[in-house]
Scaffold this motif. Structure first.
Motif, PDB file in Angstrom:
ATOM      1  N   GLU A  17       0.893  -1.238   0.150  1.00 37.61           N
ATOM      2  CA  GLU A  17       0.014   0.251  -0.035  1.00 37.61           C
ATOM      3  C   GLU A  17       0.963   1.234   0.045  1.00 37.61           C
ATOM      4  O   GLU A  17       0.683   2.322  -0.705  1.00 37.61           O
ATOM      5  CB  GLU A  17      -1.012  -0.071   1.203  1.00 37.61           C
ATOM      6  CG  GLU A  17      -1.980  -1.004   1.129  1.00 37.61           C
ATOM      7  CD  GLU A  17      -2.932  -0.750  -0.160  1.00 37.61           C
ATOM      8  OE1 GLU A  17      -3.371   0.612  -0.306  1.00 37.61           O
ATOM      9  OE2 GLU A  17      -3.604  -1.658  -0.551  1.00 37.61           O
ATOM     10  N   ALA A  78     -13.735   4.412   2.040  1.00 40.13           N
ATOM     11  CA  ALA A  78     -12.397   3.514   2.520  1.00 40.13           C
ATOM     12  C   ALA A  78     -12.132   3.534   4.154  1.00 40.13           C
ATOM     13  O   ALA A  78     -12.070   2.462   4.715  1.00 40.13           O
ATOM     14  CB  ALA A  78     -11.210   4.063   2.102  1.00 40.13           C
ATOM     15  N   GLU A  98      -1.804  -0.101   7.323  1.00 42.27           N
ATOM     16  CA  GLU A  98      -2.345  -0.242   5.900  1.00 42.27           C
ATOM     17  C   GLU A  98      -3.714   0.348   5.561  1.00 42.27           C
ATOM     18  O   GLU A  98      -3.878   0.815   4.451  1.00 42.27           O
ATOM     19  CB  GLU A  98      -2.418  -1.986   5.848  1.00 42.27           C
ATOM     20  CG  GLU A  98      -3.006  -2.232   4.616  1.00 42.27           C
ATOM     21  CD  GLU A  98      -2.865  -3.749   4.665  1.00 42.27           C
ATOM     22  OE1 GLU A  98      -3.386  -4.416   3.479  1.00 42.27           O
ATOM     23  OE2 GLU A  98      -2.761  -4.584   5.419  1.00 42.27           O
ATOM     24  N   LYS A 102      -4.602   2.931   2.508  1.00 44.09           N
ATOM     25  CA  LYS A 102      -5.600   2.860   1.613  1.00 44.09           C
ATOM     26  C   LYS A 102      -6.601   3.970   1.608  1.00 44.09           C
ATOM     27  O   LYS A 102      -7.012   4.016   0.534  1.00 44.09           O
ATOM     28  CB  LYS A 102      -6.331   1.418   2.269  1.00 44.09           C
ATOM     29  CG  LYS A 102      -5.678   0.231   1.733  1.00 44.09           C
ATOM     30  CD  LYS A 102      -6.559  -1.252   2.314  1.00 44.09           C
ATOM     31  CE  LYS A 102      -6.084  -2.366   2.012  1.00 44.09           C
ATOM     32  NZ  LYS A 102      -6.946  -3.447   2.494  1.00 44.09           N
ATOM     33  N   ASN A 105      -4.699   6.589  -0.554  1.00 44.52           N
ATOM     34  CA  ASN A 105      -4.872   6.136  -1.746  1.00 44.52           C
ATOM     35  C   ASN A 105      -5.767   6.205  -2.720  1.00 44.52           C
ATOM     36  O   ASN A 105      -6.149   6.817  -3.875  1.00 44.52           O
ATOM     37  CB  ASN A 105      -4.498   4.529  -1.908  1.00 44.52           C
ATOM     38  CG  ASN A 105      -3.301   4.414  -3.199  1.00 44.52           C
ATOM     39  OD1 ASN A 105      -3.086   5.112  -3.971  1.00 44.52           O
ATOM     40  ND2 ASN A 105      -2.711   3.205  -2.886  1.00 44.52           N
ATOM     41  N   SER A 106      -7.098   6.021  -1.774  1.00 45.75           N
ATOM     42  CA  SER A 106      -8.379   6.324  -2.571  1.00 45.75           C
ATOM     43  C   SER A 106      -8.770   7.726  -2.622  1.00 45.75           C
ATOM     44  O   SER A 106      -9.487   8.241  -3.503  1.00 45.75           O
ATOM     45  CB  SER A 106      -9.510   5.587  -1.818  1.00 45.75           C
ATOM     46  OG  SER A 106      -9.506   5.860  -0.462  1.00 45.75           O
TER      47      SER A 106
END
Length: 127
Positions: A17, A78, A98, A102, A105-106
Motif C-alpha cells: 500500500e 475507505a 495499511e 488505503k 490512496n483512495s
C-alpha cells in the motif's frame, strides 16, 4: 524473538500500500506540473478575453470541485470499510497503517485520474 507469519503478511500488505501511494504521488506530481505548464498560456489568453481560455478555466474549476467531492466520498468509504470490517470481525489483527494508506490512496484516485487525463489532453493538443 520469532516473527509470526501474520506479522510478515501485515508488514507486506502495508509495504504494498505504501509503494502504491508513493508511486501515485510521484505520477500525480509529474502530471500536475505538466498540466500547469501547458494550461498557463491558455488561461492567460482567457484572461484577455479568449473564449477558449475562458472555457478551459471553467473546465479546470469544475474538475477541481468534482474531484474534491469524489475524493471526500472515497476517503469516507475507505475509512468506513475499515471500521465495518473491524466491527464485523473484532478478533482480526488490526493494521492501522495499511488502512491509512488505503484511505490516502483512495483519496488521491480522483485527482490522479483527472490530472493524468488533463496532461494527456493538453500535450496531445500541442503536437
Amino acid at each position: 524473538m520469532a516473527i509470526s507469519s501474520k506479522t510478515l503478511r501485515s508488514v507486506a500488505g502495508t509495504g504494498v500500500e505504501a509503494q502504491a501511494l508513493a508511486a501515485r504521488m510521484v505520477t500525480l506530481q509529474a502530471d500536475a506540473g505538466l498540466t500547469i505548464a501547458m494550461r498557463m498560456p491558455i488561461l492567460m489568453k482567457g484572461a484577455l478575453g479568449d473564449s477558449h481560455g475562458q472555457h478551459e478555466a471553467a473546465k479546470a474549476l469544475t474538475e477541481k470541485v468534482s474531484a474534491v467531492m469524489e475524493s471526500g466520498f472515497a476517503a469516507g468509504q475507505a475509512a468506513a470499510m475499515f471500521w465495518w470490517g473491524l466491527a464485523l470481525n473484532p478478533l482480526a489483527p488490526l493494521d492501522f497503517t495499511e488502512a491509512a494508506a488505503k484511505v490516502a490512496n483512495s483519496t488521491l484516485e480522483p485527482f490522479s485520474k483527472r490530472t493524468s487525463a488533463n496532461a494527456a489532453r493538453l500535450t496531445a493538443r500541442k503536437r
